[in-house]
Design an enzyme around this catalytic site. Structure first.
Site, PDB file in Angstrom:
ATOM      1  N   ASP A 167       0.846  -1.188   0.000  1.00  0.00           N
ATOM      2  CA  ASP A 167       0.000   0.000   0.000  1.00  0.00           C
ATOM      3  C   ASP A 167       0.881   1.238   0.000  1.00  0.00           C
ATOM      4  O   ASP A 167       1.983   1.225  -0.549  1.00  0.00           O
ATOM      5  CB  ASP A 167      -0.904  -0.027   1.242  1.00  0.00           C
ATOM      6  CG  ASP A 167      -2.188   0.740   1.033  1.00  0.00           C
ATOM      7  OD1 ASP A 167      -2.222   1.925   1.385  1.00  0.00           O
ATOM      8  OD2 ASP A 167      -3.150   0.149   0.510  1.00  0.00           O
ATOM      9  N   HIS A 204      -3.126   5.925   4.468  1.00  0.00           N
ATOM     10  CA  HIS A 204      -3.928   4.797   3.993  1.00  0.00           C
ATOM     11  C   HIS A 204      -3.330   3.462   4.460  1.00  0.00           C
ATOM     12  O   HIS A 204      -4.041   2.594   4.992  1.00  0.00           O
ATOM     13  CB  HIS A 204      -3.998   4.854   2.468  1.00  0.00           C
ATOM     14  CG  HIS A 204      -4.997   3.947   1.829  1.00  0.00           C
ATOM     15  ND1 HIS A 204      -4.652   2.728   1.296  1.00  0.00           N
ATOM     16  CD2 HIS A 204      -6.320   4.089   1.606  1.00  0.00           C
ATOM     17  CE1 HIS A 204      -5.732   2.155   0.779  1.00  0.00           C
ATOM     18  NE2 HIS A 204      -6.763   2.955   0.946  1.00  0.00           N
ATOM     19  N   SER A 412     -11.080  -0.949   0.437  1.00  0.00           N
ATOM     20  CA  SER A 412      -9.703  -0.922   0.945  1.00  0.00           C
ATOM     21  C   SER A 412      -9.628  -1.405   2.378  1.00  0.00           C
ATOM     22  O   SER A 412      -8.636  -2.007   2.793  1.00  0.00           O
ATOM     23  CB  SER A 412      -9.153   0.507   0.906  1.00  0.00           C
ATOM     24  OG  SER A 412      -8.607   0.824  -0.331  1.00  0.00           O
TER      25      SER A 412
END
Length: 476
Positions: A167, A204, A412
């Protein structure tokens, strides 16, 4: 002006890739992004077939001459992919690329005879909230608690399940969040701009790692910043980056991947085929996000879960809304999505707790759900005004402050919840085979949800708290 998130993100991603002219596809439909003027083929004889075929048909491509059909860059190694330039990438705008479309058509008959695909667009692979965002993070006031809450289990470094998160990287102060004390990996690149404001999608990877650790504390989590460049990467580079990520520490038990792209096809993604073939021979389980387009179109690599030979190697995960009873409005769906987990308004660490950090919203909320749902979904709640939506308008974008925890939605985040449940089962049953654990988890699941009329397995962690959702009906 009503926000058009895909087009807003097209402009945003193009700014992060200033040297790579991009187009929307197919034919301005806004389903995926790809590199203009370039196609992909496998190294060796197949690349030569593509080059020769395109040269023979060059007169059908506006402005293309035979000497401009050439290798566009160095060949990769293990991913086995060659970029072939079929036109001037600087020609035209971003609403499609006739030369690339013509090259694909020219090879269609040859592909039929070969029995497999020979050519592909060079798609942009992005974190699953990027070109199709579920929403943007919302601050959680001090004193708030993660959701799912931290499970009661000890961390045993000798017996911990090894999880690789591919990621964005880790925020510099992530270790100040207790659940991430044992997490390691790459640093998040450029957390803030020169103005001190948090960049879009920073945190994230940290948020995802926090979700895995909450559901399964006995995990050894490594976060690799493969998607550190605003969460986007070209397909021609992605396969090689995946190999690099597993080569650094060896193949893990589970890979958590919240990235991908649709490509209008049902046979995989050319740029990651070599990686997927090697994955199939490893004991590793890939758990991949189904994407946030609200579509049944396959999203890769997650959709490999529906291809022969990958049934046990890949688990594709869609998102449930806050009550866990129905699919989230944004979640991709269809038979290729094999399980669903909570993915709406989850709470995890966006940053550590060193100091508050400001964030300016990029997208404005809609007046109602853009997918036609009637509950209080993330399309329009909570309300905020974003920079990209206004595009120079008079409305001032909203700024908020993050002090550690955030609330965020998307497939996600449903993905690491599923990863955590698999890892938790492995710990509880002393199971060393993640693929067997995946099968056992799905077979033992007694919870189901409704997604577009279908009853699907719902992976609900014991520590997850359903949110109260007000709605007159499940679907408009």
């Amino acid at each position: 002006m009503a926000p058009q998130r895909f087009r807003e993100q097209f402009a945003q991603i193009q700014r992060t890739m200033p040297d790579v002219p991009l187009a929307m596809g197919p034919d301005d439909a806004g389903e995926f992004l790809y590199e203009k003027g370039v196609v992909l083929a496998r190294d060796g004889e197949e690349a030569r077939v593509v080059e020769d075929t395109v040269r023979q048909h060059f007169t059908t491509f506006a402005g293309l001459s035979a000497d401009r059909v050439r290798r566009a860059g160095p060949q990769t190694n293990r991913s086995g992919i060659t970029r072939i330039q079929v036109a001037d990438p600087g020609e035209g705008d971003g609403s499609g690329d006739p030369a690339v479309a013509g090259a694909l058509r020219a090879l269609s008959a040859t592909e039929g005879r070969a029995g497999r695909r020979l050519i592909s667009r060079n798609h942009v692979v992005s974190i699953a909230v990027n070109a199709c965002p579920g929403d943007e993070p919302v601050p959680v006031p001090p004193g708030g608690q993660p959701n799912p809450a931290a499970a009661e289990a000890a961390h045993d470094p000798d017996g911990a399940v090894r999880v690789l998160v591919i990621d964005t990287g880790l925020m510099h102060d992530h270790r100040s969040y207790p659940l991430l004390a044992h997490t390691r990996g790459d640093a998040q690149a450029e957390e803030c701009g020169e103005d001190g404001v948090l960049k879009q999608y920073c945190g994230h990877g940290t948020f995802i790692a926090g979700l895995v650790a909450a559901v399964a504390p006995n995990t050894d989590i490594t976060v690799r910043g493969t998607l550190n460049d605003a969460g986007a990467i070209l397909e021609s580079e992605f396969g090689e980056k995946l190999f690099e990520a597993v080569d650094r520490d060896g193949w893990p038990d589970v890979i958590s991947l919240s990235a991908g792209t649709s490509n209008g096809r049902t046979d995989g993604l050319l740029g990651v085929d070599a990686f997927m073939e090697e994955l199939r021979e490893q004991p590793t389980l890939l758990v991949a996000a189904a994407g946030n387009n609200g579509s049944a179109t396959p999203f890769w690599p997650a959709a490999y879960a529906d291809l022969p030979g990958y049934e046990n190697a890949v688990l594709s995960v869609g998102a449930l809304r806050g009550d866990g009873e129905f699919g989230a409005c944004f979640s991709n769906h269809g038979g290729w999505v094999k399980a669903y987990a909570p993915g709406e308004r989850l709470i995890s660490a966006l940053t550590g707790f060193d100091s508050p950090v400001p964030y300016v919203y990029q997208h404005s909320t809609y007046d109602s759900c853009r997918y036609g749902f009637t509950y209080a979904c993330t399309c329009h709640h909570p309300r905020h005004t974003g920079v990209l939506s206004e595009d120079g308008g008079s409305a001032k974008p909203d700024q908020v402050m993050f002090e550690g925890l955030a609330q965020w939605s998307g497939t996600s985040f449903a993905t690491p919840v599923a990863v955590g449940m698999i890892a938790s089962l492995m710990t509880a049953q002393a199971q060393t085979d993640p693929r067997k654990a995946r099968r056992q988890l799905l077979e033992a699941t007694t919870e189901f949800a409704e997604v577009r009329g279908a009853h699907v397995p719902a992976l609900l962690p014991p520590t997850w708290r359903p949110a109260r959702v007000s709605l007159p009906s499940a679907r408009a």
